[in-house]
Structure formats: C-alpha cells, structure tokens
Motif scaffolding. Structure first.
Motif, PDB file in Angstrom:
ATOM      1  N   LEU A   1     -15.195  -1.685   0.314  1.00  0.00           N
ATOM      2  CA  LEU A   1     -13.830  -1.401  -0.132  1.00  0.00           C
ATOM      3  C   LEU A   1     -13.692  -1.537  -1.648  1.00  0.00           C
ATOM      4  O   LEU A   1     -12.824  -0.918  -2.263  1.00  0.00           O
TER       5      LEU A   1
ATOM      6  N   TYR B   1       0.851  -1.203   0.000  1.00  0.00           N
ATOM      7  CA  TYR B   1       0.000   0.000   0.000  1.00  0.00           C
ATOM      8  C   TYR B   1       0.877   1.240   0.000  1.00  0.00           C
ATOM      9  O   TYR B   1       1.997   1.220   0.516  1.00  0.00           O
TER      10      TYR B   1
ATOM     11  N   GLU C   1     -15.906  -5.436   3.268  1.00  0.00           N
ATOM     12  CA  GLU C   1     -15.160  -5.831   2.067  1.00  0.00           C
ATOM     13  C   GLU C   1     -15.839  -5.327   0.799  1.00  0.00           C
ATOM     14  O   GLU C   1     -15.184  -4.830  -0.113  1.00  0.00           O
TER      15      GLU C   1
ATOM     16  N   LYS D   1      -3.533   0.975   4.130  1.00  0.00           N
ATOM     17  CA  LYS D   1      -3.396  -0.416   4.569  1.00  0.00           C
ATOM     18  C   LYS D   1      -4.353  -0.684   5.744  1.00  0.00           C
ATOM     19  O   LYS D   1      -5.051  -1.699   5.782  1.00  0.00           O
TER      20      LYS D   1
ATOM     21  N   TYR E   1      -7.922  -0.977   4.751  1.00  0.00           N
ATOM     22  CA  TYR E   1      -8.191  -2.277   4.117  1.00  0.00           C
ATOM     23  C   TYR E   1      -8.124  -3.454   5.087  1.00  0.00           C
ATOM     24  O   TYR E   1      -8.604  -4.541   4.786  1.00  0.00           O
ATOM     25  N   GLU E   2      -7.478  -3.242   6.232  1.00  0.00           N
ATOM     26  CA  GLU E   2      -7.404  -4.331   7.215  1.00  0.00           C
ATOM     27  C   GLU E   2      -8.716  -4.536   7.960  1.00  0.00           C
ATOM     28  O   GLU E   2      -8.888  -5.523   8.677  1.00  0.00           O
TER      29      GLU E   2
ATOM     30  N   ASN F   1     -13.633   1.577  -3.900  1.00  0.00           N
ATOM     31  CA  ASN F   1     -12.499   2.492  -3.766  1.00  0.00           C
ATOM     32  C   ASN F   1     -12.268   3.382  -4.995  1.00  0.00           C
ATOM     33  O   ASN F   1     -12.055   4.586  -4.864  1.00  0.00           O
TER      34      ASN F   1
END
Ligand code: M6R
Length: 366
Positions: free
Chosen positions: A206, A5, A203, A11, A14-15, A209
């Motif tokens: 995301l 990333y 998820e 990052k 996204y975690e 994005n």
C-alpha cells in the motif's frame, strides 16, 4: 463513513491488512502449528472423504474460487471444479452425495449462486458457504460455512471480500492438507508462518500507492489492456481485468501468460498495455520469454515482480515491486497493485468509482 478517503473503494483497499487478519483470527496459530475452521470441523469426515469439491460463484468471487481450486488441489490433493453459478445451474450437472459444493459470495444474496446451491442441495450434495454478509440468504441455506469477517463492503468493485475469501480458502486447503497428510509438516509450518505475515506485506504494498497512481496516469488513455499471469497468478490476471473493466470502462482481458501466443498476441502493439505478474518461482523463465515477446511487438509492459527482480524489471516500461512469499500465497499480494491501479485509472478518467454505471452491489436477478 469514508473515514477521510475519497471513495469507499479506496478505504476498503486500505482496510485489507486488517480484514485479512480478521479472516484468520482464531483460526490459525503458527506457535501451535494449527489451522482450524469451525464450520469445516463439524463436517471434517465428509471433507476428508469427498470425491470432489465444486465451487460455484460469480464475478470476483468466481476468481477467488479459481484460486481455491489451485490451493485445494495443490495442497490437499482433492479434485476441484469451479463453475460460474449460472452455468452450473442450467447444464444438468452430475452431482452425488460424495460431492461438496462450496458457494463463494460477498453479499450472500447473488441470485445465480443461490439457485445453484438450491439445485446442489436437492441433488444431495453437502453445501458449504464462504460468505461475508452475516445472516444472508446463502449463509442460511448452507449446511455449514465460514464467514470471512471483512465487514460491510460498499464499493461495487469487490476488493477486501476477494482477499478475505482467498484467505479463508487458504485456511481450508491448509487444514485439509493437514488432515490428509498431503504436505510435509515443515511445508505446512512454513505456509502458516508466511500466511501470518501477509497483512504486513500488504501494508508494504500500500505504500507504493503514489507510484501506482503515477503509472495509472501514464496508461489511462489506452482503450484496451491485457493481464497475464501463470499458475496461481492466472486467476489474479482475470480479477485485475475485471477490476479495470467495471470501474473505468476500459476493455481488458485476463489470460494465462502462455495462451498469449495462441491468439491475443495479435492484438499487441504500442497501444496495448500488458500487465504481467511474474512473482512465481515455477515457470519463471517461461514468463520472462512471454514478456520478451510483448516487448518485441512494442507492447507496454507493466510488471509486478518481487523486490530485486532484474530480468523483467530491466525490459518493462513500469515496474511494481512486491514482497515475496510462498507461491500459493502470492495472489493475496499481487492483487493489491491491480486494485489500486484500476482505482486510480477510474479516478483519472472521472468515473463514478463506487457506483459504476449499469452495476449493482448485489445482483439479485438471475
Ligand atoms: O456478492 P457476490 O460475491 O456473490 O457477488 C458476485 C459478483 O456479482 C461480484 O463479485 C461482482 O463481479 C463485483 N462487482 C466484482 O467487483
């Protein structure tokens, strides 16, 4: 360490499907219809008999505290107050032994929060920590607590710690609601099942994005922004505004949508992007009319709505669709597009996303 990333913040955003799951691990089971936080179970009697819960925190943690207030009052019917730790400490607060003070802190080292807890302890309240950093000062000072297990958060802008805190607060509210029988078994089951589905719904968000990055490019040159939300989404509006301010240095304010007409509406013109979250089922018509008022004054509306929504999507300049869930769980979803949007605005403006000017990851001065 950034694992491909460009920034730690991205990052960490996204975690979140994983960190939300980690915050729930071993604490929830829809099959067994069970929610349990070990730290709380030890003091279950005090929680169940509490006169009042007071949440103290700063910054983003304060915003998750506000969501905690909505959750605990709505589901468990225990009165809750949320205070900026710095204000609580210096205003001679009234505290008694029947009160529980909960501190929320990612770092566990925030000086204002630590000082508020020391005061609460001295006055005889039970103190509980919801903390990320294991073994931190707040974790050591508290009588009991629950870690959020989000792993190290490096970006100064808090993201995964926020959703971790909100997840643990949801578990706390659910487990108290179960003990106090303040919600029906069916509703409890529905909420537990929906909570388990949150990581996969994050998820899905995301995957938006690229679309969110495109919107960021469209709004990046405006110097102000207004964030509106009602109910559970009001604290999310405050959090969205803080995210934009701290990393892109764009002035932003969050408001309960209905407050707009009491002042901020005077600011609205074609240069004012207005971010509206309209995923609530309650008071939905009201938020539609709030959006119409913005549109009538030529404000630019960026709407976060549920998939398939038409009334607001039809008049907004930009629409971000998110999956629907039960209303008390919506903050865990609606905050994600706001994190991504602030991130992309800051990147577009060439700012130092992970280490914004004048800010430190943990604020250890009062
Ligand atoms: O470590 P803490 O959660 O106690 O930190 C509180 C605030 O300093 C922190 O949330 C700050 O507002 C963040 N930079 C927000 O992104």
């Amino acid at each position: 360490e950034k694992e491909g990333y460009d920034h730690f913040m991205l990052k960490e955003i996204y975690e979140q499907p994983r960190t939300i799951r980690d915050a729930m691990r071993g604490r929830i089971s829809s099959k067994e219809s069970r929610v349990a936080l070990r730290g709380m179970e030890e003091f279950a009697n005090r929680f169940v008999r509490a006169n009042r819960i007071i949440i103290v925190a700063c910054g983003t943690s304060y915003h998750s505290g506000l969501i905690g207030e909505y959750l605990i009052e709505d589901l468990a019917r225990i009165p809750v107050e949320v205070e900026y730790a710095s204000e609580f400490r210096y205003r001679n607060p009234i505290l008694s032994e029947g009160d529980i003070v909960i501190a929320l802190s990612q770092s566990g080292e925030t000086a204002d929060t630590l000082a508020a807890l020391e005061l609460a302890k001295k006055k005889g309240a039970m103190i509980y920590g919801i903390v990320n950093a294991v073994g931190s000062s707040i974790a050591r000072l508290t009588d009991a607590g629950s870690y959020i297990h989000a792993g190290p958060e490096i970006g100064v802008a808090s993201t995964k710690a926020f959703t971790g805190q909100v997840t643990v607060l949801t578990l706390l509210a659910l487990s108290l609601a179960r003990k106090l029988s303040t919600i029906s078994n069916t509703y409890f089951q529905t909420l537990v099942r929906e909570l388990e589905l949150i990581p996969e719904k994050v998820e899905e968000i995301l995957k938006e994005n690229d679309h969110i990055k495109y919107i960021a490019g469209e709004v990046k040159d405006h110097h102000n922004a207004l964030y509106l939300g009602r109910g559970y989404n009001f604290p999310v509006a405050l959090e969205g505004a803080l995210k934009l301010k701290e990393i892109s240095y764009v002035h932003a304010e969050g408001y309960p949508a209905a407050e707009m007409k009491h002042g901020p509406i005077a600011l609205i013109d074609e240069n004012m992007p207005v971010y509206v979250t309209a995923t609530n089922k309650s008071a939905y018509d009201k938020i539609v009319s709030n959006v119409q008022e913005v549109v009538a004054r030529k404000g630019r509306v960026i709407a976060i709505v549920n998939k398939g929504e038409k009334a607001i999507a039809g008049i907004a300049d930009h629409v971000i669709e998110i999956p629907s869930t039960e209303e008390p769980l919506t903050p865990l979803l609606s905050v994600i597009p706001m994190q991504l949007l602030s991130y992309h605005v800051a990147v577009e403006l060439g700012k130092n996303v992970d280490q914004p000017r004048n800010l430190a990851k943990s604020v250890t001065v009062e």
